[in-house]
Design a protein around this motif. Structure first.
Motif, PDB file in Angstrom:
ATOM      1  N   LEU A   1     -12.278  -4.482  10.762  1.00  0.00           N
ATOM      2  CA  LEU A   1     -11.249  -3.899   9.898  1.00  0.00           C
ATOM      3  C   LEU A   1     -10.350  -4.987   9.317  1.00  0.00           C
ATOM      4  CD1 LEU A   1      -9.861  -1.407   8.701  1.00  0.00           C
ATOM      5  CD2 LEU A   1      -8.518  -1.238  10.804  1.00  0.00           C
ATOM      6  N   SER A   2     -10.080  -6.038  10.098  1.00  0.00           N
ATOM      7  CA  SER A   2      -9.181  -7.093   9.641  1.00  0.00           C
ATOM      8  C   SER A   2      -9.781  -7.931   8.522  1.00  0.00           C
ATOM      9  CB  SER A   2      -8.789  -7.992  10.818  1.00  0.00           C
ATOM     10  OG  SER A   2      -8.078  -7.239  11.789  1.00  0.00           O
ATOM     11  N   GLY A   3     -11.064  -7.725   8.225  1.00  0.00           N
ATOM     12  CA  GLY A   3     -11.686  -8.407   7.100  1.00  0.00           C
ATOM     13  C   GLY A   3     -11.743  -7.565   5.844  1.00  0.00           C
TER      14      GLY A   3
ATOM     15  N   VAL B   1      -4.720  -0.392  -2.083  1.00  0.00           N
ATOM     16  CA  VAL B   1      -3.712   0.587  -1.680  1.00  0.00           C
ATOM     17  C   VAL B   1      -2.306  -0.003  -1.825  1.00  0.00           C
ATOM     18  CG1 VAL B   1      -2.885   2.016   0.224  1.00  0.00           C
ATOM     19  CG2 VAL B   1      -5.322   1.673  -0.075  1.00  0.00           C
ATOM     20  N   ILE B   2      -2.172  -1.276  -1.493  1.00  0.00           N
ATOM     21  CA  ILE B   2      -0.871  -1.939  -1.585  1.00  0.00           C
ATOM     22  C   ILE B   2      -0.325  -1.862  -3.012  1.00  0.00           C
ATOM     23  CG2 ILE B   2       0.245  -4.212  -1.515  1.00  0.00           C
ATOM     24  CD1 ILE B   2      -1.547  -4.859   0.924  1.00  0.00           C
ATOM     25  N   GLU B   3      -1.185  -2.031  -3.996  1.00  0.00           N
ATOM     26  CA  GLU B   3      -0.732  -2.093  -5.391  1.00  0.00           C
ATOM     27  C   GLU B   3      -0.003  -0.819  -5.835  1.00  0.00           C
ATOM     28  OE1 GLU B   3      -0.599  -1.993  -9.621  1.00  0.00           O
ATOM     29  OE2 GLU B   3      -2.211  -0.896  -8.642  1.00  0.00           O
ATOM     30  N   PRO B   4      -0.610   0.387  -5.734  1.00  0.00           N
ATOM     31  CA  PRO B   4       0.138   1.580  -6.175  1.00  0.00           C
ATOM     32  C   PRO B   4       1.319   1.905  -5.281  1.00  0.00           C
ATOM     33  CG  PRO B   4      -1.969   2.221  -5.205  1.00  0.00           C
ATOM     34  CD  PRO B   4      -1.998   0.725  -5.353  1.00  0.00           C
ATOM     35  N   LEU B   5       1.195   1.667  -3.961  1.00  0.00           N
ATOM     36  CA  LEU B   5       2.307   1.996  -3.063  1.00  0.00           C
ATOM     37  C   LEU B   5       3.497   1.072  -3.307  1.00  0.00           C
ATOM     38  CD1 LEU B   5       0.375   2.764   0.257  1.00  0.00           C
ATOM     39  CD2 LEU B   5       1.176   4.379  -1.498  1.00  0.00           C
ATOM     40  N   SER B   6       3.227  -0.165  -3.721  1.00  0.00           N
ATOM     41  CA  SER B   6       4.319  -1.082  -4.079  1.00  0.00           C
ATOM     42  C   SER B   6       5.061  -0.571  -5.309  1.00  0.00           C
ATOM     43  CB  SER B   6       3.775  -2.486  -4.345  1.00  0.00           C
ATOM     44  OG  SER B   6       3.194  -3.029  -3.182  1.00  0.00           O
ATOM     45  N   ARG B   7       4.320   0.010  -6.250  1.00  0.00           N
ATOM     46  CA  ARG B   7       4.960   0.585  -7.444  1.00  0.00           C
ATOM     47  C   ARG B   7       5.916   1.717  -7.057  1.00  0.00           C
ATOM     48  NH1 ARG B   7       0.613   1.582 -12.288  1.00  0.00           N
ATOM     49  NH2 ARG B   7      -0.663  -0.274 -12.021  1.00  0.00           N
ATOM     50  N   MET B   8       5.610   2.393  -5.954  1.00  0.00           N
ATOM     51  CA  MET B   8       6.466   3.500  -5.508  1.00  0.00           C
ATOM     52  C   MET B   8       7.679   3.000  -4.746  1.00  0.00           C
ATOM     53  SD  MET B   8       3.529   6.311  -4.446  1.00  0.00           S
ATOM     54  CE  MET B   8       4.598   7.758  -4.511  1.00  0.00           C
TER      55      MET B   8
ATOM     56  N   GLU C   1       3.741  -7.086   3.724  1.00  0.00           N
ATOM     57  CA  GLU C   1       3.469  -8.489   4.079  1.00  0.00           C
ATOM     58  C   GLU C   1       2.106  -8.521   4.772  1.00  0.00           C
ATOM     59  OE1 GLU C   1       6.669 -10.045   6.436  1.00  0.00           O
ATOM     60  OE2 GLU C   1       8.192  -9.114   5.147  1.00  0.00           O
ATOM     61  N   PRO C   2       1.018  -8.582   3.981  1.00  0.00           N
ATOM     62  CA  PRO C   2      -0.319  -8.623   4.584  1.00  0.00           C
ATOM     63  C   PRO C   2      -0.683 -10.050   5.010  1.00  0.00           C
ATOM     64  CG  PRO C   2      -0.514  -8.596   2.202  1.00  0.00           C
ATOM     65  CD  PRO C   2       0.961  -8.535   2.506  1.00  0.00           C
ATOM     66  N   SER C   3      -1.784 -10.185   5.721  1.00  0.00           N
ATOM     67  CA  SER C   3      -2.341 -11.500   6.014  1.00  0.00           C
ATOM     68  C   SER C   3      -2.947 -12.069   4.742  1.00  0.00           C
ATOM     69  CB  SER C   3      -3.407 -11.372   7.106  1.00  0.00           C
ATOM     70  OG  SER C   3      -2.803 -10.919   8.304  1.00  0.00           O
ATOM     71  N   PRO C   4      -3.225 -13.381   4.710  1.00  0.00           N
ATOM     72  CA  PRO C   4      -3.851 -13.967   3.522  1.00  0.00           C
ATOM     73  C   PRO C   4      -5.114 -13.202   3.138  1.00  0.00           C
ATOM     74  CG  PRO C   4      -3.159 -15.701   5.027  1.00  0.00           C
ATOM     75  CD  PRO C   4      -2.929 -14.400   5.738  1.00  0.00           C
ATOM     76  N   GLY C   5      -5.259 -12.936   1.834  1.00  0.00           N
ATOM     77  CA  GLY C   5      -6.403 -12.153   1.376  1.00  0.00           C
ATOM     78  C   GLY C   5      -6.121 -10.664   1.325  1.00  0.00           C
ATOM     79  N   GLY C   6      -4.874 -10.277   1.628  1.00  0.00           N
ATOM     80  CA  GLY C   6      -4.499  -8.859   1.549  1.00  0.00           C
ATOM     81  C   GLY C   6      -5.089  -8.016   2.657  1.00  0.00           C
TER      82      GLY C   6
ATOM     83  N   MET D   1       2.410  -6.002   7.749  1.00  0.00           N
ATOM     84  CA  MET D   1       3.711  -5.368   7.998  1.00  0.00           C
ATOM     85  C   MET D   1       4.123  -4.632   6.729  1.00  0.00           C
ATOM     86  SD  MET D   1       6.333  -5.010  10.147  1.00  0.00           S
ATOM     87  CE  MET D   1       6.368  -6.400  11.289  1.00  0.00           C
ATOM     88  N   MET D   2       4.601  -3.391   6.869  1.00  0.00           N
ATOM     89  CA  MET D   2       5.064  -2.662   5.683  1.00  0.00           C
ATOM     90  C   MET D   2       6.427  -2.039   5.931  1.00  0.00           C
ATOM     91  SD  MET D   2       3.044   0.982   5.384  1.00  0.00           S
ATOM     92  CE  MET D   2       4.199   1.528   4.114  1.00  0.00           C
TER      93      MET D   2
END
Length: 441
Positions: A121-123, A129-136, A141-146, A151-152
């Motif tokens: 899962l960590s790969g 998902v981060i992109e639209p939720l950030s707009r909201m 703070e994901p690990s490198p590579g998203g 942390m959210m």
């Protein structure tokens, strides 16, 4: 610790079996039950590791989630907006569905949460998902590579958005809609290609206000879902139908094993999930729907599957979203068909628990199939019904569907197929081995 196993030709598959409950519906039952006010009861819940990770996460955020001795789950919800900040990281194990949907659920709650998972899962990428939720308004703070660990921080108040899915994904759609539950105003998701609609069906069943329609897009009609926020969800009584993705392994096993005549009971046949049955019928597969009915807003039937001579086809890429999880075992059917099968439009398979195109091409080639890997699909020249050579051990990359698909390939091989590790099967189908052995007695 790995658990290798060799699967080989045995008796035909006969009698009647019942596969575990639908994984997608099981996840959503727990999440929406936790957001309703009162007690939701669920029977037939899939008790695999992925769904149990969701149950543990809902408990960690304040919902009561209990299983009684008879196997009924009872969820005491906290209401929309009532989730509490978890005291420790939410361990998602191998479950991408749990992770992406819970990120959506928490995006509009005033909480901070850390998400962790296993190596597989960590790969897997979380950026879509981060992109639209950030707009909201949520921050990540994901690990490198998203990827995980991640942390959210949820937004309160969150901002409603109108979001067109760049890639067909039920998980991204669901994450945005779940975030919209605790967001004032109307959250809109636009689907250029329809994906599985369990979230919409279940949100409506729990009492959320949804409007579903069509608009004209650049490439034809687009499906538009509008969710009215600040919803009040009402508790439900849910009977989870059998998972079509789990039934898929037994459907293919019966089709390719001589003498088989198997009934698989209580299979969910939601049109957004039933693509495999349609495609296998196009190949000549005998799959009969018996006693069609509706359970909890979902179409259900018993499937009678008989050994059939399959013919290769060109699979319409438009059907891919309705069978995306079933392609690994479909490739096994194609390897045993008469003639060539061509698939395309399957880029999504490269970012599942493993790169399923590459993994299945390598595994099938290793046991004697003729496979050409292309950028967005596989081309497979079948054996015309002759058994595959077999061999192994084949590498499953900790992917439960690769492991089960190659187990089915072993039933249609001369020398058996050794699977390097069957332990990941427990994430989605804990009694797979026992059910398979029972059907061949």
């Amino acid at each position: 610790m790995t658990t290798p196993h060799r699967f080989s030709r045995q008796n035909p598959l006969t009698g009647r079996i019942r596969v575990p409950g639908d994984k997608s519906i099981s996840h959503r039952s727990l999440m929406l039950g936790a957001l309703a006010v009162g007690e939701t009861t669920v029977t037939g819940l899939l008790e695999g590791e992925d769904v149990l990770a969701t149950a543990a996460a809902m408990r960690a955020m304040g919902a009561g989630v209990e299983r009684d001795e008879g196997g009924t789950w009872r969820i005491h919800g906290v209401g929309v907006g009532g989730l509490l900040q978890p005291e420790r990281a939410l361990d998602m194990g191998n479950s991408g569905t749990s992770t992406r949907l819970l990120m959506g659920l928490l995006a509009s709650h005033p909480v901070t949460a850390a998400f962790t998972g296993d190596a597989s899962l960590s790969g897997r990428p979380m950026g879509r998902v981060i992109e639209p939720l950030s707009r909201m308004g949520a921050s990540f703070e994901p690990s490198p590579g998203g990827t995980l660990p991640l942390m959210m921080r949820g937004a309160h108040p969150a901002v409603p958005i109108s979001y067109r899915l760049p890639v067909a994904s039920a998980q991204v759609k669901s994450a945005v809609l779940l975030a919209g539950l605790n967001t004032a105003g109307i959250t809109t998701v636009i689907e250029p290609v329809p994906t599985r609609d369990h979230s919409e069906r279940m949100l409506a069943g729990f009492g959320a206000k949804l409007e579903i329609g069509e608009d004209d897009g650049a490439n034809g009609k687009e499906r538009v879902i509008r969710l009215h926020g600040e919803a009040e969800l009402k508790p439900q009584t849910i009977e989870v139908p059998g998972d079509p993705s789990s039934a898929a392994f037994f459907i293919v096993a019966a089709l390719v094993t001589e003498g088989s005549d198997l009934v698989i009971e209580n299979v969910g046949l939601n049109p957004t999930r039933a693509g495999l049955v349609e495609v296998l019928r196009q190949m000549g597969g005998s799959i009969e729907e018996m006693d069609p009915r509706e359970v909890g807003g979902e179409p259900v039937a018993d499937l009678r599957v008989r050994h059939s001579a399959l013919s290769g086809i060109e699979v319409d890429p438009a059907i891919a979203p309705s069978m995306i999880d079933e392609f690994p075992v479909f490739f096994v059917a194609a390897a045993l068909a008469n003639g060539r099968t061509t698939t395309s439009g399957l880029d999504e398979l490269r970012v599942k628990e493993s790169d399923r195109l590459s993994a299945m091409a390598t595994a099938l080639t290793a046991i004697g199939a003729r496979v050409e890997e292309r950028g967005d699909g596989l081309v497979i020249d079948g054996t015309g019904g002759e058994p595959l050579a077999g061999g192994g051990p084949v590498t499953t990359h900790l992917d439960h569907r690769i492991a089960m698909s190659m187990a089915i390939a072993g039933l249609a091989s001369r020398n058996g197929v050794e699977v390097d590790d069957t332990a990941p099967i427990a994430t989605s189908f804990p009694n797979f081995m026992a059910l398979l052995e029972g059907a061949m007695r």
